[in-house]
Design a protein around this motif. Sequence first.
Motif, PDB file in Angstrom:
ATOM      1  N   THR A   1      13.754  -2.824  21.880  1.00 54.31           N
ATOM      2  CA  THR A   1      12.384  -2.445  22.222  1.00 54.31           C
ATOM      3  C   THR A   1      11.785  -1.583  21.130  1.00 54.31           C
ATOM      4  O   THR A   1      12.427  -0.675  20.616  1.00 54.31           O
ATOM      5  CB  THR A   1      12.374  -1.670  23.560  1.00 54.31           C
ATOM      6  N   MET A   2      10.544  -1.856  20.814  1.00 53.37           N
ATOM      7  CA  MET A   2       9.853  -1.084  19.795  1.00 53.37           C
ATOM      8  C   MET A   2       9.463   0.282  20.367  1.00 53.37           C
ATOM      9  O   MET A   2       8.962   0.371  21.476  1.00 53.37           O
ATOM     10  CB  MET A   2       8.597  -1.855  19.343  1.00 53.37           C
ATOM     11  N   HIS A   3       9.719   1.325  19.615  1.00 51.53           N
ATOM     12  CA  HIS A   3       9.362   2.696  20.000  1.00 51.53           C
ATOM     13  C   HIS A   3       7.836   2.804  20.064  1.00 51.53           C
ATOM     14  O   HIS A   3       7.120   2.172  19.288  1.00 51.53           O
ATOM     15  CB  HIS A   3       9.938   3.666  18.958  1.00 51.53           C
ATOM     16  N   ILE A   4       7.325   3.613  20.967  1.00 52.22           N
ATOM     17  CA  ILE A   4       5.872   3.797  21.131  1.00 52.22           C
ATOM     18  C   ILE A   4       5.228   4.248  19.817  1.00 52.22           C
ATOM     19  O   ILE A   4       4.101   3.864  19.512  1.00 52.22           O
ATOM     20  CB  ILE A   4       5.553   4.771  22.301  1.00 52.22           C
TER      21      ILE A   4
ATOM     22  N   LEU B   1      -2.094   2.197  24.172  1.00 51.43           N
ATOM     23  CA  LEU B   1      -0.814   2.899  24.093  1.00 51.43           C
ATOM     24  C   LEU B   1      -0.873   4.258  24.778  1.00 51.43           C
ATOM     25  O   LEU B   1       0.153   4.863  25.047  1.00 51.43           O
ATOM     26  CB  LEU B   1      -0.404   3.096  22.630  1.00 51.43           C
ATOM     27  N   PHE B   2      -2.094   4.732  25.063  1.00 54.77           N
ATOM     28  CA  PHE B   2      -2.305   6.066  25.603  1.00 54.77           C
ATOM     29  C   PHE B   2      -2.547   6.030  27.115  1.00 54.77           C
ATOM     30  O   PHE B   2      -3.181   5.101  27.629  1.00 54.77           O
ATOM     31  CB  PHE B   2      -3.515   6.721  24.926  1.00 54.77           C
ATOM     32  N   ALA B   3      -2.088   7.077  27.801  1.00 55.24           N
ATOM     33  CA  ALA B   3      -2.378   7.247  29.229  1.00 55.24           C
ATOM     34  C   ALA B   3      -3.873   7.538  29.393  1.00 55.24           C
ATOM     35  O   ALA B   3      -4.534   8.014  28.461  1.00 55.24           O
ATOM     36  CB  ALA B   3      -1.560   8.413  29.792  1.00 55.24           C
TER      37      ALA B   3
ATOM     38  N   GLY C   1       5.915   5.272  29.869  1.00 57.29           N
ATOM     39  CA  GLY C   1       5.813   4.335  28.761  1.00 57.29           C
ATOM     40  C   GLY C   1       4.526   4.413  27.962  1.00 57.29           C
ATOM     41  O   GLY C   1       4.292   3.574  27.095  1.00 57.29           O
ATOM     42  N   LEU C   2       3.695   5.402  28.236  1.00 57.46           N
ATOM     43  CA  LEU C   2       2.442   5.586  27.506  1.00 57.46           C
ATOM     44  C   LEU C   2       2.430   6.958  26.847  1.00 57.46           C
ATOM     45  O   LEU C   2       3.172   7.857  27.231  1.00 57.46           O
ATOM     46  CB  LEU C   2       1.252   5.464  28.457  1.00 57.46           C
ATOM     47  N   ILE C   3       1.565   7.112  25.863  1.00 61.85           N
ATOM     48  CA  ILE C   3       1.424   8.395  25.182  1.00 61.85           C
ATOM     49  C   ILE C   3       0.589   9.322  26.051  1.00 61.85           C
ATOM     50  O   ILE C   3      -0.575   9.044  26.335  1.00 61.85           O
ATOM     51  CB  ILE C   3       0.756   8.221  23.806  1.00 61.85           C
ATOM     52  N   LYS C   4       1.195  10.410  26.473  1.00 63.95           N
ATOM     53  CA  LYS C   4       0.499  11.435  27.249  1.00 63.95           C
ATOM     54  C   LYS C   4      -0.162  12.436  26.295  1.00 63.95           C
ATOM     55  O   LYS C   4      -1.280  12.884  26.519  1.00 63.95           O
ATOM     56  CB  LYS C   4       1.491  12.147  28.176  1.00 63.95           C
TER      57      LYS C   4
END
Length: 112
Positions: A2-5, A24-26, A99-102
């Motif tokens: 799996t690709m890192h965020i 990619l972001f919350a 799984g999203l950027i907080k």
Amino acid sequence: MTMHILEKYIEAMNAGDADKLALLFAEDCAFNDSGSRPLGFPDINAEGREAVRKTFAGVFAKVKAKSEMLSIDGNEMKYNVMIGKYVVPCTGIVEEEKGLIKKLTIIPREQS
């Protein structure tokens, strides 16, 4: 594998795709970028996914940049952003949620 965020973030940056990057972001994320401060550019701050999308759409319309990932160690990446003849060494620190950027904080990094 799996690709890192953070790899996905660099991929979207290099594609100049603000929509892909924003996904990619919350929804209630925070983005704080002071990485280009040493070159005299102002910090970039955005609160919320839509603000991140608008911010990057504006940046991509003005600046053609490429990013080069140097390393990822847990929630931290070291990378360079090439803007014309300038190389901006940065460190990105991510907080993930579901799984999203907080939160993503970009700071200047000394060249080594």
